[in-house]
Motif scaffolding. Structure first.
Motif, mmCIF file in Angstrom:
data_model
loop_
_atom_site.group_PDB
_atom_site.id
_atom_site.type_symbol
_atom_site.label_atom_id
_atom_site.label_comp_id
_atom_site.label_asym_id
_atom_site.label_seq_id
_atom_site.Cartn_x
_atom_site.Cartn_y
_atom_site.Cartn_z
ATOM 1 N N THR A 1 0.811 -1.236 0.000
ATOM 2 C CA THR A 1 0.000 0.000 0.000
ATOM 3 C C THR A 1 0.834 1.271 0.000
ATOM 4 O O THR A 1 0.344 2.340 -0.385
ATOM 5 N N ARG A 2 2.134 1.161 0.391
ATOM 6 C CA ARG A 2 2.917 2.415 0.529
ATOM 7 C C ARG A 2 4.389 2.097 0.477
ATOM 8 O O ARG A 2 4.827 1.060 0.976
ATOM 9 N N LEU A 3 5.171 3.014 -0.160
ATOM 10 C CA LEU A 3 6.635 2.976 -0.156
ATOM 11 C C LEU A 3 7.137 4.199 0.599
ATOM 12 O O LEU A 3 6.705 5.326 0.338
ATOM 13 N N VAL A 4 8.135 3.994 1.467
ATOM 14 C CA VAL A 4 8.747 5.119 2.188
ATOM 15 C C VAL A 4 10.250 4.874 2.225
ATOM 16 O O VAL A 4 10.684 3.842 2.754
ATOM 17 N N PRO A 5 11.091 5.785 1.651
ATOM 18 C CA PRO A 5 10.731 6.954 0.839
ATOM 19 C C PRO A 5 10.391 6.523 -0.585
ATOM 20 O O PRO A 5 10.508 5.352 -0.924
ATOM 21 N N THR A 6 10.033 7.488 -1.435
ATOM 22 C CA THR A 6 9.692 7.197 -2.828
ATOM 23 C C THR A 6 10.771 7.651 -3.791
ATOM 24 O O THR A 6 10.581 7.574 -5.005
ATOM 25 N N ALA A 7 11.926 8.109 -3.253
ATOM 26 C CA ALA A 7 13.030 8.548 -4.115
ATOM 27 C C ALA A 7 14.333 8.398 -3.372
ATOM 28 O O ALA A 7 14.359 8.353 -2.122
ATOM 29 N N GLY A 8 15.436 8.308 -4.140
ATOM 30 C CA GLY A 8 16.747 8.154 -3.550
ATOM 31 C C GLY A 8 17.823 8.316 -4.604
ATOM 32 O O GLY A 8 17.536 8.438 -5.809
ATOM 33 N N PRO A 9 19.103 8.328 -4.210
ATOM 34 C CA PRO A 9 20.203 8.520 -5.174
ATOM 35 C C PRO A 9 20.260 7.379 -6.172
ATOM 36 O O PRO A 9 19.915 6.234 -5.847
ATOM 37 N N LYS A 10 20.766 7.738 -7.396
ATOM 38 C CA LYS A 10 20.829 6.725 -8.446
ATOM 39 C C LYS A 10 21.863 5.649 -8.174
ATOM 40 O O LYS A 10 21.864 4.592 -8.789
ATOM 41 N N THR A 11 22.781 5.942 -7.209
ATOM 42 C CA THR A 11 23.807 4.947 -6.859
ATOM 43 C C THR A 11 23.241 3.855 -5.971
ATOM 44 O O THR A 11 23.916 2.877 -5.676
ATOM 45 N N GLY A 12 21.992 4.006 -5.527
ATOM 46 C CA GLY A 12 21.349 2.988 -4.714
ATOM 47 C C GLY A 12 21.700 3.094 -3.256
ATOM 48 O O GLY A 12 22.324 4.062 -2.795
ATOM 49 N N GLY A 13 21.278 2.110 -2.476
ATOM 50 C CA GLY A 13 21.586 2.040 -1.056
ATOM 51 C C GLY A 13 20.481 2.568 -0.170
ATOM 52 O O GLY A 13 20.580 2.469 1.056
ATOM 53 N N THR A 14 19.444 3.129 -0.736
ATOM 54 C CA THR A 14 18.346 3.664 0.072
ATOM 55 C C THR A 14 17.539 2.516 0.659
ATOM 56 O O THR A 14 17.153 1.581 -0.039
ATOM 57 N N ASP A 15 17.281 2.565 1.956
ATOM 58 C CA ASP A 15 16.472 1.564 2.639
ATOM 59 C C ASP A 15 14.998 1.959 2.459
ATOM 60 O O ASP A 15 14.545 2.963 3.019
ATOM 61 N N ILE A 16 14.282 1.140 1.677
ATOM 62 C CA ILE A 16 12.887 1.448 1.352
ATOM 63 C C ILE A 16 11.992 0.570 2.216
ATOM 64 O O ILE A 16 12.152 -0.654 2.262
ATOM 65 N N ARG A 17 11.017 1.216 2.870
ATOM 66 C CA ARG A 17 10.054 0.485 3.685
ATOM 67 C C ARG A 17 8.786 0.256 2.870
ATOM 68 O O ARG A 17 8.177 1.202 2.371
ATOM 69 N N LEU A 18 8.391 -1.050 2.711
ATOM 70 C CA LEU A 18 7.162 -1.412 2.014
ATOM 71 C C LEU A 18 6.118 -1.728 3.065
ATOM 72 O O LEU A 18 6.318 -2.613 3.913
ATOM 73 N N GLU A 19 5.052 -0.970 3.042
ATOM 74 C CA GLU A 19 3.971 -1.186 3.996
ATOM 75 C C GLU A 19 2.798 -1.871 3.289
ATOM 76 O O GLU A 19 2.521 -1.611 2.121
#
Length: 783
Positions: free
Chosen positions: A692-710
Motif C-alpha cells: 500500500t505504501r513505499l517510504v521513501p519514494t526517491a533516492g540517489p541513483k547509486t542505490g543504497g536507500t532503505d525502502i520500507r514497504l507497507e
C-alpha cells in the motif's frame, strides 16, 4: 530426333462390310465389321517409350505392335446414334477384338423399333466418323416362357414346342431361327422351325448322356440367344448314394439321393423302398413322392418302419434290416442300383456333465465343457457297420431365440482312461453368444434329431469390451475397471496381464468395490511385471474362469499385497504342479501398457498464492506421454488434480489450482490419473501480499536507500531464495529489472535496499514476490 513431340495426322479408316444389323433392344448383339486402317497410329513417344536408345524407330517391332493394340482398346470407341434424332445416343459398344482390318463388338441397349447409325472414333470420342454401315435395327427381344415337353428319355428325340413372345422371321425361308441346348460355350445348336410370333419348334438333339440343358432361342441366325433359363432334360436315372443311409424307426427322414440323370418330372418323380415286390406299405407298394433338387439330387421322405412288411412272409421289417432305395423319373420306371438304407431305434441315454477324464461335474456354475451320455446295453455298438453308419452323429443346441449350433458327437468308452468297447456318446459344448437356457438334441445320423433331455443354462459370453485405465506402473496394483459381458460370477473370474494372472476384486479383499461390480463390470488390480526396475512395455489383457482340469506353465499372483517393489515373488507352476490353474476363456483381448514408476525429485517454485495460477516446474525422472495408451501426466495438489504439460522425461509443468487458505500440501504426479507418486514433495499456499505504501519514494541513483514497504500478508521467508523485491523501469521496458533480497519486519512491513545503476530521473515500479514467480502489481514507484 525428338520422339516425344508432335501431333499425328491419320487417314480415316475405310469400312467394307459387317453385320448383323438387327438385334434385340436389350443389347449385347455380336457385330463384326471389316475394313482397312481401323487401328489408329501411335505417337513416337507411345511407340518407343522405355525402349533402348539404340532401337531402330523405322522397324515396327513386336513391342510397338503390342502397344498399338493396347492403344486401340483404350481409345477406339464405337457409338450408336439414332438415325432420326442425332441427339439420342444409345451408348457405346463393348469392343471384344480389334486389329487393322476388323473390329468385333457387342451392341448397347436401344429402343424397340428404332434404328441407329454406327459411329467410329479413333481418339476416345474427340472426333467421330460414320462407318456408313447399317443402320442397326433394335428389335423386340424374344422371350421363352415354356418348353413342352420339358423332359424326355435319353433314347428319344422329341420335337419340342417352345412358347414365348416376340418371335420373328427375317426372310421367307425363316432360316434365321436357331435353338440352343446348353450354354453359350458348350451348347448344341440346331435349326428351329418358325410357327408363329409365339411358337417355335425344335428337334431335340441326339446325345449319349443324360443331362439338363437350358433351352434358348435365336431369331437372328444364332447371333443372340434368349436368357430365360427354361430347361429341357434327358433323363436316365442312376442312384449312387443316400445321405443319410440310416434313420430312426419313426420315419420322416429326408434322404438326399445322389446320382445322375434325374429330371423335374413333377408327380412322376418317385422313390421306392425295397426292390420290386419286396415290401408292401398299407397293402400297396412302398412308393413315395420325391422332391427334385437338381439333375444330380432328389429328396424323398422315409415311411415309419412299422409300415414296411415283407411280401414273402408278411413279417415286419426289423432294426438293421437293409433294403434298397430306388428312383423313378417317369412312368414308374425305377432304377435297380441297390443302394441300401436301414432303421435304428434311439437308445435310452443317461446324460451327465463330465470332464474328459470321466469325472462327473456337479453344481457347475457354467455349462460343462464336455457332456457324456451312457447308453442302454441293448444298443449294439460292437458292430463295425453300425459304428460306420453313425459316424456323422451330431448334437444340436437350440436357444430360445431360435439360434442353432451343431457340434460333432462320437462314441466313447467311459471311463475314458480305461480300454473297452463304446458304451456312451460324448460331445463338447459350444460357445454361446447370449445368456439363456439352451436345449440339447442328439442325432445318430446327422439329420434326425430327438431331445436329449438336457437343458444347459449359458451365461452371457465372457467378453471384454473395454478397460480403464489402459496403462499403469510396473509395480502393479493399478485398479482397472473392466467392462464387458459374462461377469455373473466374479468369484470365478481372473484376469491375465500378459503371462501373469490375478483374481478380480474379492468380497473379502475389497468389499466396497466388490459391491459395485455387476454382470457387465468388474474390477481387478494389475500384477507387477517380472522386472519392475525397467519400462514394462505392452501386455495383453484377457479374462477367464478358474478351472482345475489341467496344468499350464506361467505365473500366478496369489496375493498382490505380498509383492513389493524389491521383489519378483510369484508362484511359478511347473509340469508337476497340481493346483487350481486360471485358464482364459475369452479371445477378446485388450492391450495394457506398463510404464516405469515415475519419481518426483524437486519442484520450483515451492510456493504460490492461494488464488492459484502459478506455473510449477516439476523435476524427476521416468515421465512419459503416450496418448494412444492414455499415458499422459497429471499433477495433484492435495486432492485437486490438474493436467500437466509434458516437457521431457525429466520435467513437467503444472499450473497450481486455488486453495481456500494458506497451507502446505503434497504434490504428486500420475501418468494414468490413478496411480500417484508419494515422494514427500510439498507446495506452500499463501495469501498474495498487498503493498500500500513505499517510504521513501526517491533516492540517489547509486542505490543504497532503505525502502520500507507497507501493506498486508507479508511472510517471514527471509531464508527462502524465492523471496525478492523487483525494481523495473517504467519508461524503458527493455532495461533488465533489478532484484534484491528483502528483509522481513512484520506481517505489515518489509524493507528493500534500492539497487544502484540507474540514470538520473529513472522511475521504477517496486513489487515483491514470495516464490520468485508471482509478483505483486500495485504500481508503486521509486525514483
Amino acid at each position: 530426333a525428338d520422339w516425344n513431340a508432335g501431333f499425328i495426322f491419320m487417314d480415316p479408316p475405310t469400312f467394307f462390310t459387317g453385320g448383323p444389323y438387327k438385334g434385340p433392344s436389350t443389347g449385347n448383339t455380336h457385330v463384326h465389321i471389316s475394313g482397312r486402317g481401323i487401328l489408329p497410329p501411335l505417337s513416337r513417344k507411345q511407340k518407343f517409350k522405355g525402349i533402348d536408345d539404340e532401337f531402330n524407330p523405322d522397324e515396327d517391332g513386336d513391342i510397338a505392335k503390342g502397344r498399338r493394340l493396347n492403344n486401340a482398346l483404350d481409345n477406339v470407341t464405337i457409338r450408336f446414334v439414332d438415325t432420326e434424332d442425332p441427339t439420342k445416343v444409345y451408348g457405346e459398344a463393348t469392343i471384344d477384338e480389334i486389329n487393322d482390318s476388323k473390329v468385333d463388338f457387342r451392341t448397347p441397349a436401344g429402343e424397340t423399333g428404332r434404328k441407329a447409325r454406327i459411329l467410329y472414333s479413333p481418339n476416345d470420342g474427340q472426333d467421330w466418323m460414320d462407318t456408313g454401315l447399317g443402320p442397326f435395327e433394335f428389335q423386340p427381344a424374344p422371350r421363352v416362357t415354356k418348353v413342352d415337353p420339358p423332359f424326355s428319355a435319353l433314347s428319344d428325340r422329341p420335337t419340342i414346342t417352345v412358347t414365348g413372345t416376340d418371335f420373328s422371321c427375317e426372310n421367307d425361308d425363316c432360316d434365321n431361327i436357331k435353338c440352343r441346348f446348353g450354354t453359350a460355350k458348350q451348347g448344341i445348336v440346331v435349326d428351329g422351325v418358325y410357327v408363329s410370333e409365339t411358337e417355335i419348334q425344335c428337334l431335340a438333339p441326339e446325345t449319349k448322356r443324360p443331362d439338363v440343358y437350358p433351352l434358348e432361342i435365336s431369331i437372328n441366325d444364332g447371333n443372340d440367344f434368349t436368357h430365360d433359363g427354361k430347361e429341357f432334360a434327358y433323363f436316365d436315372a442312376f442312384v449312387l448314394s443316400l445321405e443319410p443311409d440310416i434313420g430312426p424307426t419313426s420315419g420322416n427322414t429326408n434322404i438326399t439321393v445322389t446320382g445322375f440323370g434325374f429330371a423335374d418330372t413333377g408327380d412322376n418323380l418317385k422313390c421306392r423302398f425295397g426292390a420290386k415286390d419286396e415290401f408292401k406299405c398299407n397293402n400297396n407298394e412302398c412308393i413315395v413322392d420325391a422332391e427334385y433338387v437338381d439333375k444330380d439330387h432328389i429328396i424323398c421322405k422315409t415311411v415309419p418302419m412299422e409300415k414296411l412288411v415283407y411280401l414273402s412272409n408278411n413279417k415286419k421289417v426289423k432294426i438293421d434290416d437293409e433294403f434298397a432305395v430306388e428312383v423313378a423319373v417317369y412312368e414308374g420306371a425305377f432304377t435297380n442300383n441297390n443302394i441300401q438304407f436301414s432303421y435304428y431305434d434311439n437308445p435310452d441315454i443317461d446324460w451327465t456333465a463330465q470332464d474328459k477324464s470321466g469325472n462327473t461335474v456337479e453344481d457347475s456354475e457354467v455349462p460343462p465343457k464336455y457332456i457324456v451320455g451312457g447308453m442302454d446295453e441293448e444298443f449294439d455298438l460292437e458292430d463295425p457297420e453300425t459304428l460306420e453308419q453313425m459316424k456323422k452323429m451330431k448334437a444340436r443346441f437350440v436357444g430360445p431365440d431360435g439360434r442353432v449350433v451343431y457340434v460333432p458327437a462320437s462314441f466313447i468308452h467311459v471311463p475314458q482312461d480305461e480300454d473297452g468297447p463304446p458304451n456312451a456318446i460324448g460331445f463338447e459344448t459350444p460357445e454361446w453368444p447370449t445368456a439363456g437356457d439352451v436345449d440339447v438334441e442328439i442325432s445318430l445320423n446327422g439329420l434326425d434329431y430327438s431331445s436329449a433331455g438336457v437343458t444347459l443354462s449359458f451365461p452371457a459370453p465372457l467378453k471384454i469390451n473395454s478397460i480403464n485405465p489402459v496403462s499403469g506402473p510396473v509395480s502393479g496394483y493399478t485398479l482397472v475397471t473392466i467392462e464387458g459381458t459374462g461377469f455373473e460370477n466374479p468369484e470365478q473370474l481372473h484376469v491375465n496381464w500378459g503371462t501373469q494372472s490375478s483374481p478380480v476384486v474379492t468380497s473379502t479383499g475389497e468389499p466396497d468395490l466388490f459391491k459395485e461390480m455387476t454382470p457387465v463390470k468388474v474390477y481387478a488390480r494389475t500384477c507387477p511385471t517380472q522386472q519392475i526396475r525397467t519400462d514394462g512395455g505392452h501386455a495383453m489383457v484377457e479374462i477367464g474362469r478358474h478351472t482345475k482340469s489341467g496344468i499350464r506353465g506361467g505365473s500366478v499372483i496369489t496375493n498382490l499385497d505380498e509383492v513389493s517393489d524389491d521383489s519378483d515373488e510369484t508362484e511359478n507352476t511347473t509340469e508337476n504342479d497340481t493346483q487350481e490353474i486360471w485358464y482364459s476363456d475369452t479371445l477378446s483381448l485388450e492391450e495394457f501398457y506398463y510404464y516405469k514408476d515415475p519419481k518426483v525429485m524437486n519442484i520450483f517454485p515451492k510456493a504460490g498464492p492461494a488464488a492459484g495460477g502459478t506455473v510449477v516446474h516439476i523435476e524427476g525422472h521416468w515421465f512419459r506421454e503416450k496418448p494412444i495408451f492414455d499415458t499422459t501426466p497429471w499433477c495433484k495438489f492435495e486432492d485437486t488434480v490438474v493436467k500437466a504439460k509434458f516437457v521431457s522425461t525429466v520435467r513437467l509443468e503444472c499450473v497450481s489450482p486455488g486453495a481456500q487458505e494458506p497451507s502446505t500440501v503434497p504434490v504428486k504426479v500420475s501418468l494414468n490419473g490413478q496411480d500417484w507418486t508419494n515422494d514427500e514433495i510439498y507446495f506452500d499456499y499463501y495469501f498474495s501480499p498487498i503493498v500500500t505504501r513505499l517510504v521513501p519514494t526517491a533516492g540517489p541513483k547509486t542505490g543504497g536507500t532503505d525502502i520500507r514497504l507497507e501493506g498486508e500478508n507479508f511472510r517471514d521467508l527471509a531464508a527462502n531464495k524465492e523471496f525478492y523485491c523487483r525494481f523495473k523501469s517504467v519508461e524503458d521496458e527493455e532495461m533488465e529489472p533489478h532484484y534484491v533480497v528483502p528483509s522481513f519486519k512484520s506481517e505489515n512491513e518489509v524493507h528493500c535496499v534500492a539497487p544502484g545503476g540507474w540514470d538520473t530521473g529513472t522511475v521504477a515500479t517496486v513489487e515483491v514476490t514470495f516464490n520468485n514467480r508471482d509478483y505483486t502489481n500495485y504500481g508503486l514507484t521509486f525514483g
